[in-house]
Write a protein that holds these residues in place. Sequence first.
Motif, PDB file in Angstrom:
ATOM      1  N   ARG A 189       0.885  -0.778  -0.039  1.00 29.91           N
ATOM      2  CA  ARG A 189      -0.151  -0.298  -0.012  1.00 29.91           C
ATOM      3  C   ARG A 189       0.598   1.456   0.017  1.00 29.91           C
TER       4      ARG A 189
ATOM      5  N   GLU B  51      -4.052 -11.386  -5.669  1.00 29.09           N
ATOM      6  CA  GLU B  51      -4.523  -9.968  -6.195  1.00 29.09           C
ATOM      7  C   GLU B  51      -5.091 -10.050  -7.506  1.00 29.09           C
TER       8      GLU B  51
ATOM      9  N   TRP C  45      -6.699  -6.480 -10.194  1.00 29.66           N
ATOM     10  CA  TRP C  45      -6.597  -5.581 -10.884  1.00 29.66           C
ATOM     11  C   TRP C  45      -6.772  -5.243 -11.980  1.00 29.66           C
TER      12      TRP C  45
ATOM     13  N   ARG D 220      -3.973   3.717  -8.476  1.00 31.61           N
ATOM     14  CA  ARG D 220      -4.900   2.461  -7.346  1.00 31.61           C
ATOM     15  C   ARG D 220      -4.018   1.472  -6.852  1.00 31.61           C
TER      16      ARG D 220
ATOM     17  N   HIS E 227      -2.334   3.434  -3.049  1.00 29.11           N
ATOM     18  CA  HIS E 227      -3.490   3.788  -2.191  1.00 29.11           C
ATOM     19  C   HIS E 227      -2.807   3.458  -0.524  1.00 29.11           C
TER      20      HIS E 227
ATOM     21  N   VAL F 146      -4.773   3.304   1.657  1.00 33.69           N
ATOM     22  CA  VAL F 146      -5.289   2.613   2.297  1.00 33.69           C
ATOM     23  C   VAL F 146      -6.347   1.234   1.916  1.00 33.69           C
ATOM     24  N   SER F 147      -7.057   1.424   0.878  1.00 39.75           N
ATOM     25  CA  SER F 147      -6.814  -0.051  -0.232  1.00 39.75           C
ATOM     26  C   SER F 147      -6.286  -0.514  -1.522  1.00 39.75           C
TER      27      SER F 147
END
Length: 608
Positions: A114, A228, A230, A246, A249, A251-252
């Motif tokens: 992140r 993951e 994306w 993206r 980030h 947090v996400s």
Amino acid sequence: MPLQVGINVEETDGRAAPALPAAPTSVAAFVGRTRRGVPDRPVRVSAPEQAAARFGGPVSDGYLWHALDGFFRNGGREAHVVRVVGPGTTAASTTLTDRQSPPAACLRVTAGYRGSPDPGLWGEALRVDVRDDPRGSTRLATAVAAGDTAARLESTAGLAPGTVLRFPPTGVTPLHRKLTDVDPATATVTWSGALGTALPAGAAVTTAEFRLDVRYRERPTAPWSVVEEWTGLSMESDAPGYAPDRLNHPVSGSRYLLLTDLTTGARPGADSPAVVSGAALGAAAEQPPGAGDLIGAAAARTGLSALDTTRVQLLAVPDAHLLPTAARRSVARAALDYCAARGDCLYVGSPPDRGAPDGTVPRSPADYSQAVSDYVETVRTYAAALRGSKVYGALYTPWILVDNPAGTGPAPARFVPPEGHVMGVYARTEQERGVHKAPAGDAAQVRGALDVAAAFSDGEHTDLVRLGGVNGIRPLHRRGIVVAASRTLSADPRWQFVNVRLLFNFVKSSLREGLTFAQQEPNDDRLRQMVKFTVVTPFLLGLWRQGAFGSDPPDQVFTVKCDAENNPPADVARGIFRLEVYLYAARPAETVRIVVGQQPGGSSATEA
């Protein structure tokens, strides 16, 4: 608010002072080696599975994972983990190339979490796949001439200014244009720069997004797993799917990758990474942390100092045992000093393991060669250098045998330092009996311990506790393996018991956090009376009812002073508010003395 005819109800805080909340008492901190994780950043975990997801599985030559597992196994509920790495540790990475001819580097993919690099060899087990993933797909409603900069489409779904369109190629390279305007009413789109070629009506048009699939395996023999996916990514910084924004980030974002846009001179669309399968991340390096890395620097908030803004009450650095003797002792000393400076934390450590023949990794007590009596002297010598009048720490010995998931064989096990398991016993004791109860005795069974590295006799254990200030972990008949003593490293009798230290830390933290309401209030007798009688005294009475101060009346075991005598006008004028709290903490019955003797019989004979 104007009063209405009838009944009016208004809410007010009234004169009641807020109740004093109890501060946490058994939140643990572990500093050391993990398989992965952003270095020098405390991470809160509340279960072993959560810790494994963030930091990976056990490190074959490390102890932190076993300590953390032992903490939760014995009743711990919350911990903060700080990963520490050695100098020269770098993250694995790879570079993806764009779609122009010849191709140029366009996107650096680094092992990360992140938005931050996540260094170490773990990243070399990552693979990345790139695929086209258009958000929108349509056709030309009318033919487009070579010099046109606009076109009418069958649909504008998924299109917006900044979207890159991919037109059919005239050769091997597709044509791309970045939209400057989209008119849904007429289904017309506009771009800058002529196409340079004519296209017929009905020609397929798609957007130019791509996707990244991340694959990972924790062990070389494990299958690859897609961890993951994306989708809808773009290399246009003004697009909502801009790939670095993206995945980076805080947090996400991605839990595995960090992206860096290398910004080539290619036109929009051609600067997207080319389709690729199984791009491997590599060139990682990992060095074990030394004493200086574990201790850290206060200014940089590294090592121990990474915990400066984190609320913890227990601290362990089990991987200090991977260092030479002098370095190990310096880490323990630094941890004790750090806890003393905080004033709300207790260091839980252990002496070195019992001696074994060179090249031997003990798997049972029989594998050790050092005599238990000699080991007792080794432990006392180690502890002597850490003792003092008032020390915020305790030591436990010997090491314990636990299951080893990273080992091989039918039932792999290894000896590990006991501090994580003991900290779990602290937490369980606090939950079951209260912070005032000494974390030792029959109820202090060490869950997960299969055996101990040394079985002390009663005399050896007494010697360790009374002369060395070190607590034994002992296998006792019908009681299992238990923590058998609760001494700190303090030589001052007032501070020699663990429960006394924990209780005072608890009271101090509760007062500090619970009396923030008094700041900036008028410094007068009303505030002093409120703090003394409405806030602090009820809090201490609650502890007294639990048995924290013994069985004597409250006025004999604690005192609260907050009046004009200790708040003279000179201090009030300087904005100083003074509260004094004195208390007696109940001591544990460490030594039980039982006297058994004979007495005369209950009957006698007399001669008639």
